[in-house]
Motif scaffolding. Structure first.
Motif, PDB file in Angstrom:
ATOM      1  N   HIS A 331       5.775   5.676  -1.075  1.00 59.65           N
ATOM      2  CA  HIS A 331       5.021   5.685   0.179  1.00 59.65           C
ATOM      3  C   HIS A 331       5.650   6.661   1.183  1.00 59.65           C
ATOM      4  O   HIS A 331       4.939   7.460   1.801  1.00 59.65           O
ATOM      5  CB  HIS A 331       4.977   4.286   0.782  1.00 59.65           C
ATOM      6  N   LEU A 332       6.969   6.587   1.329  1.00 55.57           N
ATOM      7  CA  LEU A 332       7.625   7.477   2.296  1.00 55.57           C
ATOM      8  C   LEU A 332       7.462   8.941   1.897  1.00 55.57           C
ATOM      9  O   LEU A 332       7.287   9.807   2.760  1.00 55.57           O
ATOM     10  CB  LEU A 332       9.106   7.113   2.425  1.00 55.57           C
ATOM     11  N   MET A 333       7.528   9.230   0.599  1.00 57.79           N
ATOM     12  CA  MET A 333       7.308  10.605   0.154  1.00 57.79           C
ATOM     13  C   MET A 333       5.984  11.155   0.691  1.00 57.79           C
ATOM     14  O   MET A 333       5.899  12.308   1.138  1.00 57.79           O
ATOM     15  CB  MET A 333       7.302  10.669  -1.373  1.00 57.79           C
ATOM     16  N   LYS A 334       4.948  10.329   0.651  1.00 58.49           N
ATOM     17  CA  LYS A 334       3.625  10.769   1.104  1.00 58.49           C
ATOM     18  C   LYS A 334       3.555  10.979   2.612  1.00 58.49           C
ATOM     19  O   LYS A 334       2.653  11.659   3.104  1.00 58.49           O
ATOM     20  CB  LYS A 334       2.579   9.734   0.686  1.00 58.49           C
ATOM     21  N   GLN A 335       4.507  10.413   3.353  1.00 54.57           N
ATOM     22  CA  GLN A 335       4.467  10.485   4.816  1.00 54.57           C
ATOM     23  C   GLN A 335       5.382  11.564   5.406  1.00 54.57           C
ATOM     24  O   GLN A 335       5.291  11.863   6.590  1.00 54.57           O
ATOM     25  CB  GLN A 335       4.863   9.130   5.429  1.00 54.57           C
ATOM     26  N   LEU A 336       6.268  12.113   4.604  1.00 53.96           N
ATOM     27  CA  LEU A 336       7.323  12.961   5.162  1.00 53.96           C
ATOM     28  C   LEU A 336       6.791  14.225   5.840  1.00 53.96           C
ATOM     29  O   LEU A 336       7.285  14.624   6.915  1.00 53.96           O
ATOM     30  CB  LEU A 336       8.331  13.329   4.071  1.00 53.96           C
ATOM     31  N   ARG A 337       5.804  14.868   5.250  1.00 57.01           N
ATOM     32  CA  ARG A 337       5.278  16.082   5.887  1.00 57.01           C
ATOM     33  C   ARG A 337       4.681  15.757   7.251  1.00 57.01           C
ATOM     34  O   ARG A 337       4.906  16.477   8.225  1.00 57.01           O
ATOM     35  CB  ARG A 337       4.229  16.740   4.984  1.00 57.01           C
ATOM     36  N   THR A 338       3.930  14.670   7.316  1.00 60.52           N
ATOM     37  CA  THR A 338       3.353  14.241   8.593  1.00 60.52           C
ATOM     38  C   THR A 338       4.452  13.879   9.587  1.00 60.52           C
ATOM     39  O   THR A 338       4.376  14.230  10.772  1.00 60.52           O
ATOM     40  CB  THR A 338       2.438  13.025   8.371  1.00 60.52           C
ATOM     41  N   PHE A 340       7.629  15.012   9.738  1.00 62.01           N
ATOM     42  CA  PHE A 340       8.334  16.191  10.260  1.00 62.01           C
ATOM     43  C   PHE A 340       7.441  17.062  11.136  1.00 62.01           C
ATOM     44  O   PHE A 340       7.941  17.847  11.934  1.00 62.01           O
ATOM     45  CB  PHE A 340       8.912  17.010   9.099  1.00 62.01           C
ATOM     46  N   ALA A 341       6.130  16.889  10.997  1.00 61.55           N
ATOM     47  CA  ALA A 341       5.196  17.623  11.863  1.00 61.55           C
ATOM     48  C   ALA A 341       4.932  16.878  13.162  1.00 61.55           C
ATOM     49  O   ALA A 341       4.174  17.355  14.023  1.00 61.55           O
ATOM     50  CB  ALA A 341       3.887  17.864  11.122  1.00 61.55           C
ATOM     51  N   GLY A 342       5.531  15.699  13.315  1.00 60.05           N
ATOM     52  CA  GLY A 342       5.366  14.932  14.544  1.00 60.05           C
ATOM     53  C   GLY A 342       4.121  14.071  14.578  1.00 60.05           C
ATOM     54  O   GLY A 342       3.742  13.559  15.636  1.00 60.05           O
ATOM     55  N   GLY A 343       3.483  13.864  13.417  1.00 57.40           N
ATOM     56  CA  GLY A 343       2.275  13.061  13.361  1.00 57.40           C
ATOM     57  C   GLY A 343       2.550  11.576  13.209  1.00 57.40           C
ATOM     58  O   GLY A 343       3.702  11.131  13.165  1.00 57.40           O
ATOM     59  N   THR A 344       1.481  10.819  13.115  1.00 55.97           N
ATOM     60  CA  THR A 344       1.577   9.369  12.949  1.00 55.97           C
ATOM     61  C   THR A 344       1.594   9.027  11.462  1.00 55.97           C
ATOM     62  O   THR A 344       0.675   9.401  10.731  1.00 55.97           O
ATOM     63  CB  THR A 344       0.379   8.667  13.614  1.00 55.97           C
ATOM     64  N   ILE A 345       2.619   8.331  11.036  1.00 55.80           N
ATOM     65  CA  ILE A 345       2.712   7.996   9.615  1.00 55.80           C
ATOM     66  C   ILE A 345       2.015   6.665   9.353  1.00 55.80           C
ATOM     67  O   ILE A 345       1.870   5.825  10.245  1.00 55.80           O
ATOM     68  CB  ILE A 345       4.179   7.947   9.140  1.00 55.80           C
ATOM     69  N   GLU A 346       1.585   6.493   8.133  1.00 52.42           N
ATOM     70  CA  GLU A 346       0.811   5.317   7.765  1.00 52.42           C
ATOM     71  C   GLU A 346       1.710   4.089   7.567  1.00 52.42           C
ATOM     72  O   GLU A 346       2.874   4.202   7.197  1.00 52.42           O
ATOM     73  CB  GLU A 346       0.043   5.588   6.466  1.00 52.42           C
ATOM     74  N   THR A 347       1.117   2.943   7.811  1.00 55.71           N
ATOM     75  CA  THR A 347       1.804   1.670   7.576  1.00 55.71           C
ATOM     76  C   THR A 347       1.968   1.434   6.079  1.00 55.71           C
ATOM     77  O   THR A 347       1.060   1.719   5.292  1.00 55.71           O
ATOM     78  CB  THR A 347       0.988   0.521   8.203  1.00 55.71           C
ATOM     79  N   TYR A 348       3.112   0.946   5.701  1.00 58.45           N
ATOM     80  CA  TYR A 348       3.353   0.577   4.300  1.00 58.45           C
ATOM     81  C   TYR A 348       3.052  -0.893   4.066  1.00 58.45           C
ATOM     82  O   TYR A 348       2.308  -1.253   3.173  1.00 58.45           O
ATOM     83  CB  TYR A 348       4.807   0.859   3.909  1.00 58.45           C
ATOM     84  N   TYR A 349       3.642  -1.737   4.900  1.00 59.80           N
ATOM     85  CA  TYR A 349       3.606  -3.166   4.615  1.00 59.80           C
ATOM     86  C   TYR A 349       2.338  -3.809   5.154  1.00 59.80           C
ATOM     87  O   TYR A 349       1.978  -3.678   6.318  1.00 59.80           O
ATOM     88  CB  TYR A 349       4.817  -3.874   5.213  1.00 59.80           C
ATOM     89  N   THR A 350       1.651  -4.541   4.303  1.00 59.40           N
ATOM     90  CA  THR A 350       0.503  -5.362   4.666  1.00 59.40           C
ATOM     91  C   THR A 350       0.689  -6.712   3.972  1.00 59.40           C
ATOM     92  O   THR A 350       1.501  -6.841   3.052  1.00 59.40           O
ATOM     93  CB  THR A 350      -0.814  -4.729   4.189  1.00 59.40           C
ATOM     94  N   PRO A 351      -0.050  -7.727   4.384  1.00 56.65           N
ATOM     95  CA  PRO A 351       0.102  -9.034   3.724  1.00 56.65           C
ATOM     96  C   PRO A 351      -0.100  -8.981   2.210  1.00 56.65           C
ATOM     97  O   PRO A 351       0.463  -9.791   1.482  1.00 56.65           O
ATOM     98  CB  PRO A 351      -0.981  -9.886   4.401  1.00 56.65           C
ATOM     99  N   GLU A 352      -0.891  -8.004   1.734  1.00 52.96           N
ATOM    100  CA  GLU A 352      -1.118  -7.903   0.290  1.00 52.96           C
ATOM    101  C   GLU A 352       0.179  -7.589  -0.458  1.00 52.96           C
ATOM    102  O   GLU A 352       0.304  -7.850  -1.659  1.00 52.96           O
ATOM    103  CB  GLU A 352      -2.146  -6.814  -0.013  1.00 52.96           C
ATOM    104  N   LYS A 353       1.151  -7.023   0.255  1.00 51.51           N
ATOM    105  CA  LYS A 353       2.425  -6.698  -0.391  1.00 51.51           C
ATOM    106  C   LYS A 353       3.199  -7.949  -0.785  1.00 51.51           C
ATOM    107  O   LYS A 353       4.152  -7.871  -1.552  1.00 51.51           O
ATOM    108  CB  LYS A 353       3.292  -5.844   0.546  1.00 51.51           C
ATOM    109  N   ASP A 354       2.789  -9.095  -0.251  1.00 49.65           N
ATOM    110  CA  ASP A 354       3.460 -10.340  -0.604  1.00 49.65           C
ATOM    111  C   ASP A 354       3.062 -10.831  -1.998  1.00 49.65           C
ATOM    112  O   ASP A 354       3.625 -11.806  -2.491  1.00 49.65           O
ATOM    113  CB  ASP A 354       3.144 -11.434   0.429  1.00 49.65           C
ATOM    114  N   LYS A 355       2.102 -10.167  -2.610  1.00 51.99           N
ATOM    115  CA  LYS A 355       1.701 -10.563  -3.966  1.00 51.99           C
ATOM    116  C   LYS A 355       2.885 -10.435  -4.911  1.00 51.99           C
ATOM    117  O   LYS A 355       3.564  -9.416  -4.932  1.00 51.99           O
ATOM    118  CB  LYS A 355       0.547  -9.682  -4.451  1.00 51.99           C
ATOM    119  N   ILE A 356       3.125 -11.465  -5.694  1.00 56.90           N
ATOM    120  CA  ILE A 356       4.274 -11.475  -6.597  1.00 56.90           C
ATOM    121  C   ILE A 356       4.075 -10.468  -7.720  1.00 56.90           C
ATOM    122  O   ILE A 356       3.028 -10.421  -8.364  1.00 56.90           O
ATOM    123  CB  ILE A 356       4.482 -12.887  -7.177  1.00 56.90           C
ATOM    124  N   MET A 357       5.085  -9.637  -7.935  1.00 53.75           N
ATOM    125  CA  MET A 357       5.141  -8.696  -9.051  1.00 53.75           C
ATOM    126  C   MET A 357       6.496  -8.905  -9.714  1.00 53.75           C
ATOM    127  O   MET A 357       7.518  -8.424  -9.213  1.00 53.75           O
ATOM    128  CB  MET A 357       4.989  -7.257  -8.571  1.00 53.75           C
TER     129      MET A 357
END
Length: 410
Positions: A331-338, A340-357
């Motif tokens: 997820h962070l890899m996808k946000q790094l260009r944004t 370093f360009a000073g943009g708004t990065i996307e949220t990673y964590y949502t309640p769906e992340k609580d799903k057991i894997m």
């Protein structure tokens, strides 16, 4: 253009090493004002996920050292902008987030003298320092590559010589390790294998009872004795034979009655005592609910510091599992260009992340797990994990090819 911004990555495990490769390979060519510093106490990337198997003596070539230990620095030498990368063999000892600086103490395995303190001012800090284990167990990396090698060699020797082994702890590591011991020795009655659990069933309580019961039954098929509801009191040399261990336990039966017992074995191997490598961070960054772990916002940044990211076990958002560390890193890899360009990065964590894997092997050919509420069949766990325990793609993390789930994001 001379670099004016420094990105410091602390830790070279699954998350830290992958993000460092991505920065050097993909971001530096686009950002001539950046340089990357990677800090790790180990000179080699340690693929610890297979440790439950390669600590057994006499393993075949699939568990040879070159399948789980990979030199770090040489993997960066071939990049076009390698001159803007530096590897420091050492550990972070003090973080000063209010002035964007971190102090690193060299361990003498690199170009810096042992004990030398180096302060790096950073534009961006990525904390991926992971975890260790108490008792010098190599389930995670120890203080250096050589210490890790020595711990593996010692454990292999001890296992080879022992006729009876008690595994302390029945979490994922304990179950997987006991399963390997059972498959190698218990099933053929070459060694007596016992596993102790503080719960009535193995594995963690958040999993379905059927998942945990399956693990217990599979261990017993491998002639591993499971002792549940057992609270360990002490581990001491046996009075009659100092080469043996006496493990004092308190066992609670179904009625609640407590009984003290002593188990004697040649070897006691703990699989508990996870230690988070975050002592360098100020107390204000630590989670009160998750001792040792650092507070994270939903975008993976440290609480109150927009130029600090936390990945993997060091952070408090998700359980300390490799699958979470890898997902956060991608997820962070996808946000790094944004970013370093000073943009708004996307949220990673949502309640769906609580799903057991979750997936755990029980010996080389069986396993159990849970995806959401679904319990995958044992053969699927074997196919996805048990065959190689990840050693078939471990080199991907070390060489910068990408992760186990494929190449990096573009």
């Amino acid at each position: 253009m001379a670099p004016t911004k420094t990105i410091v990555v602390l830790g070279a495990g699954v998350a830290g090493l992958s993000i460092a490769h991505f920065l050097v390979a993909r971001i530096l060519p686009e950002q001539p004002d950046l340089r990357v510093i990677l800090v790790s106490p180990l000179t080699h990337f340690y693929f610890n996920l297979a440790s439950v198997r390669f600590v057994l003596p006499g393993r075949d070539a699939s568990m040879a050292e070159d399948r789980y230990l990979f030199p770090i620095a040489e993997r960066f030498a071939g990049y076009p902008h390698a001159e803007r990368f530096r590897f420091v063999a050492g550990s972070a000892t003090q973080l000063h987030p209010e002035r964007s600086a971190v102090t690193v103490t060299a361990n003498g395995d690199g170009e810096d003298a042992e004990g030398e303190e180096i302060e790096f001012e950073y534009h961006t800090l990525i904390i991926a320092t992971g975890t260790g284990y108490s008792g010098g167990m190599p389930w995670k990396a120890l203080g250096s590559t050589e210490q890790t090698r020595a711990a593996i060699a010692q454990l292999q020797s001890q296992i080879g010589a022992a006729k009876s082994i008690v595994v302390g702890g029945a979490g994922a590591t304990g179950v997987e390790f006991a399963g390997e011991l059972g498959a190698a020795y218990g099933k053929r009655n070459q060694k007596k294998i016992t596993i102790l659990s503080t719960d009535p069933l193995p594995l963690e309580a958040r999993l379905k009872e059927s998942v945990r019961t399956f693990a217990k039954k599979e261990l017993e098929k491998l002639n591993v004795e499971f002792v549940g509801n057992a609270r360990m009191l002490s581990v001491t040399p046996a009075a009659s034979n100092k080469d043996k261990k006496e493990i004092a336990i308190e066992v609670t039966d179904a009625s609640g009655k407590k009984t003290n017992k002593t188990v004697t074995a040649d070897l006691f191997i703990p699989t508990y005592g996870m230690l988070f490598n975050t002592s360098f961070a100020p107390a204000s960054m630590h989670s009160p609910e998750n001792p040792g772990r650092l507070l994270q916002n939903a975008d993976l940044r440290a609480r109150d510091f927009k130029n600090i990211f936390v990945l993997g076990d060091a952070g408090s958002l998700e359980p300390p599992q490799a699958v979470a560390a890898e997902a956060q890193t991608r997820h962070l890899m996808k946000q790094l260009r944004t970013y370093f360009a000073g943009g708004t990065i996307e949220t990673y964590y949502t309640p769906e992340k609580d799903k057991i894997m979750f997936a755990a092997t029980v010996g080389p050919s069986r396993g159990t797990g849970q995806i959401g509420t679904f319990q995958p069949p044992s053969f699927l766990i074997w196919w996805l994990k048990g065959r190689y325990l990840g050693t078939n793609h471990a080199a991907n993390f070390a060489t910068g090819i990408g992760s186990s789930n494929g190449a990096w994001p573009k």
